[in-house]
Design an enzyme around this catalytic site. Structure first.
Site, mmCIF file in Angstrom:
data_model
loop_
_atom_site.group_PDB
_atom_site.id
_atom_site.type_symbol
_atom_site.label_atom_id
_atom_site.label_comp_id
_atom_site.label_asym_id
_atom_site.label_seq_id
_atom_site.Cartn_x
_atom_site.Cartn_y
_atom_site.Cartn_z
ATOM 1 N N ARG A 151 0.832 -1.196 0.000
ATOM 2 C CA ARG A 151 0.000 0.000 0.000
ATOM 3 C C ARG A 151 0.872 1.254 0.000
ATOM 4 O O ARG A 151 2.048 1.215 0.385
ATOM 5 C CB ARG A 151 -0.901 0.024 1.234
ATOM 6 C CG ARG A 151 -1.835 -1.169 1.362
ATOM 7 C CD ARG A 151 -2.629 -1.072 2.664
ATOM 8 N NE ARG A 151 -3.578 -2.177 2.814
ATOM 9 C CZ ARG A 151 -3.313 -3.306 3.452
ATOM 10 N NH1 ARG A 151 -2.114 -3.503 3.994
ATOM 11 N NH2 ARG A 151 -4.226 -4.269 3.561
ATOM 12 N N LYS A 175 -1.694 -2.451 8.040
ATOM 13 C CA LYS A 175 -2.815 -1.871 8.769
ATOM 14 C C LYS A 175 -2.925 -2.491 10.161
ATOM 15 O O LYS A 175 -2.666 -3.677 10.345
ATOM 16 C CB LYS A 175 -4.125 -2.100 8.008
ATOM 17 C CG LYS A 175 -4.305 -1.205 6.789
ATOM 18 C CD LYS A 175 -5.686 -1.402 6.200
ATOM 19 C CE LYS A 175 -5.954 -0.430 5.070
ATOM 20 N NZ LYS A 175 -7.303 -0.594 4.498
ATOM 21 N N HIS A 249 -2.724 2.769 -5.859
ATOM 22 C CA HIS A 249 -3.513 1.552 -5.621
ATOM 23 C C HIS A 249 -3.751 0.782 -6.921
ATOM 24 O O HIS A 249 -3.999 -0.431 -6.886
ATOM 25 C CB HIS A 249 -4.852 1.910 -4.971
ATOM 26 C CG HIS A 249 -5.247 0.981 -3.868
ATOM 27 N ND1 HIS A 249 -4.530 0.841 -2.690
ATOM 28 C CD2 HIS A 249 -6.276 0.105 -3.766
ATOM 29 C CE1 HIS A 249 -5.109 -0.063 -1.930
ATOM 30 N NE2 HIS A 249 -6.164 -0.525 -2.557
ATOM 31 N N ARG A 252 -1.139 -1.742 -7.113
ATOM 32 C CA ARG A 252 -1.453 -2.842 -6.184
ATOM 33 C C ARG A 252 -2.492 -3.764 -6.821
ATOM 34 O O ARG A 252 -2.362 -4.993 -6.767
ATOM 35 C CB ARG A 252 -1.976 -2.264 -4.876
ATOM 36 C CG ARG A 252 -2.398 -3.268 -3.820
ATOM 37 C CD ARG A 252 -2.698 -2.518 -2.529
ATOM 38 N NE ARG A 252 -3.458 -3.284 -1.556
ATOM 39 C CZ ARG A 252 -2.947 -4.101 -0.644
ATOM 40 N NH1 ARG A 252 -1.635 -4.298 -0.617
ATOM 41 N NH2 ARG A 252 -3.700 -4.736 0.212
ATOM 42 N N HIS A 275 -4.216 -8.835 3.396
ATOM 43 C CA HIS A 275 -5.645 -8.821 3.686
ATOM 44 C C HIS A 275 -5.944 -9.705 4.890
ATOM 45 O O HIS A 275 -5.380 -10.796 5.022
ATOM 46 C CB HIS A 275 -6.447 -9.337 2.488
ATOM 47 C CG HIS A 275 -6.542 -8.349 1.369
ATOM 48 N ND1 HIS A 275 -6.867 -8.705 0.072
ATOM 49 C CD2 HIS A 275 -6.359 -6.995 1.340
ATOM 50 C CE1 HIS A 275 -6.877 -7.626 -0.690
ATOM 51 N NE2 HIS A 275 -6.578 -6.590 0.053
ATOM 52 N N TYR A 284 -10.532 -9.750 -7.011
ATOM 53 C CA TYR A 284 -9.637 -9.928 -8.153
ATOM 54 C C TYR A 284 -10.013 -11.143 -8.993
ATOM 55 O O TYR A 284 -9.630 -11.225 -10.156
ATOM 56 C CB TYR A 284 -8.183 -10.053 -7.662
ATOM 57 C CG TYR A 284 -7.716 -8.808 -6.966
ATOM 58 C CD1 TYR A 284 -7.498 -7.628 -7.676
ATOM 59 C CD2 TYR A 284 -7.539 -8.780 -5.588
ATOM 60 C CE1 TYR A 284 -7.096 -6.471 -7.037
ATOM 61 C CE2 TYR A 284 -7.142 -7.624 -4.945
ATOM 62 C CZ TYR A 284 -6.925 -6.476 -5.670
ATOM 63 O OH TYR A 284 -6.536 -5.327 -5.044
#
Length: 305
Positions: A151, A175, A249, A252, A275, A284
């Protein structure tokens, strides 16, 4: 109310390790809600006393946002901001009852992620390759974003201590302060090493102790910041693709989509992207299905008959 919002933002920064972008979005959403309360005679008492805010106040605000024509995704984000804020307030004892508890989040619109095709990626890297120290860094930034799928917030946080050239891998602070290891491909590894050899030439009057630890340096010599990377990526994507979205992004998204198209296991892609849930990665698979349909339509003799 204003003091509680500031405490909430500090909580996001210190305890949740949320990115500056996330904190800015939350602050904007909450302030917009407070402005709504102040603008109406029916809800002005709620603006003065946080304990007077009810679920109806929130629903009235969401109704106004819908009438203004805001997208469902935008409204869903604002609901998530309020839910997080009031949950914090309830747990810290600022309110006696959580008005956002069990508040339903509008179903998000299903949009396929934008990507740059392999030919466009190859062309972009060729255009970024130059002889100046800034060229070395630009190429390393692009290669790392596409080569690892990290990210934007993770890229700007990268420090020299996070690099492990012996194992050809880097440590990512993701994150929620979650860490993960991502491998460096040949191109990412080579361009990163070349950049580090000339990185000191990017130091300037703003170079401080933190900047000297940073992998990437902004003009002026400080640690690289999100807006600089966003402008950099946009300028190069514009040269190779007609897609509407031209943000970091996108690289990514391209990283994940190209891996999936090449047969990579979606569970491996999930770990590489950082994730928490597989459902976040499964978007995706829809992009890959579209790719398969295009190949089928172009290649099968009876596809268009």
């Amino acid at each position: 109310m204003e003091q509680i919002v500031e405490k909430f933002l500090r909580y996001l920064k210190i305890e949740r390790n949320s990115s500056e972008h996330t904190r800015t979005s939350y602050k904007t959403d909450i302030n917009q809600f407070v402005d709504f309360l102040n603008s109406s005679d029916e809800t002005r008492s709620a603006a003065a006393d946080i304990n007077a805010i009810t679920r109806l106040d929130i629903r009235l605000w969401l109704g106004e946002l819908s009438e203004m024509g805001l997208a469902r995704n935008t409204i869903a984000r604002k609901v998530a901001s309020l839910r997080s804020f009031f949950k914090y307030c309830y747990k810290r004892g600022h309110i006696e009852k959580n008005p956002a508890h069990l508040l339903l989040v509008p179903k998000k619109e299903s949009r396929l992620p934008k990507t740059v095709n392999p030919e466009g990626i190859e062309r972009m890297m060729e255009l970024a390759d130059g002889e100046e120290p800034s060229d070395h860094q630009n190429l390393a930034v692009l290669e790392l974003l596409f080569g690892t799928g990290i990210r934007l917030s993770e890229l700007v946080q990268l420090s020299l201590k996070d690099l492990n050239f012996k194992q050809k891998q880097i440590l990512i602070q993701g994150k929620g302060n979650k860490q993960r290891i991502v491998p460096l491909g040949k191109q990412s590894f080579n361009t990163l090493k070349r950049h580090l050899n000339t990185r000191y030439l990017l130091f300037g009057i703003k170079t401080d102790a933190d900047a000297k630890k940073a992998v990437f340096i902004a003009p002026g010599g400080q640690r690289i910041y999100p807006r600089f990377v966003q402008r950099l990526v946009k300028s190069f994507i514009e040269k190779v693709s007609e897609i509407s979205q031209k943000s970091p992004h996108v690289l990514r998204h391209s990283f994940a989509t190209h891996l999936l198209d090449a047969g990579a296991d979606i569970r491996v892609i999930k770990e590489l992207l950082g994730h928490t849930n597989l459902s976040s990665t499964q978007i995706y698979t829809h992009t890959s299905v579209e790719h398969l349909k295009n190949v089928y339509n172009q290649a099968h003799p009876r596809a268009e008959q």
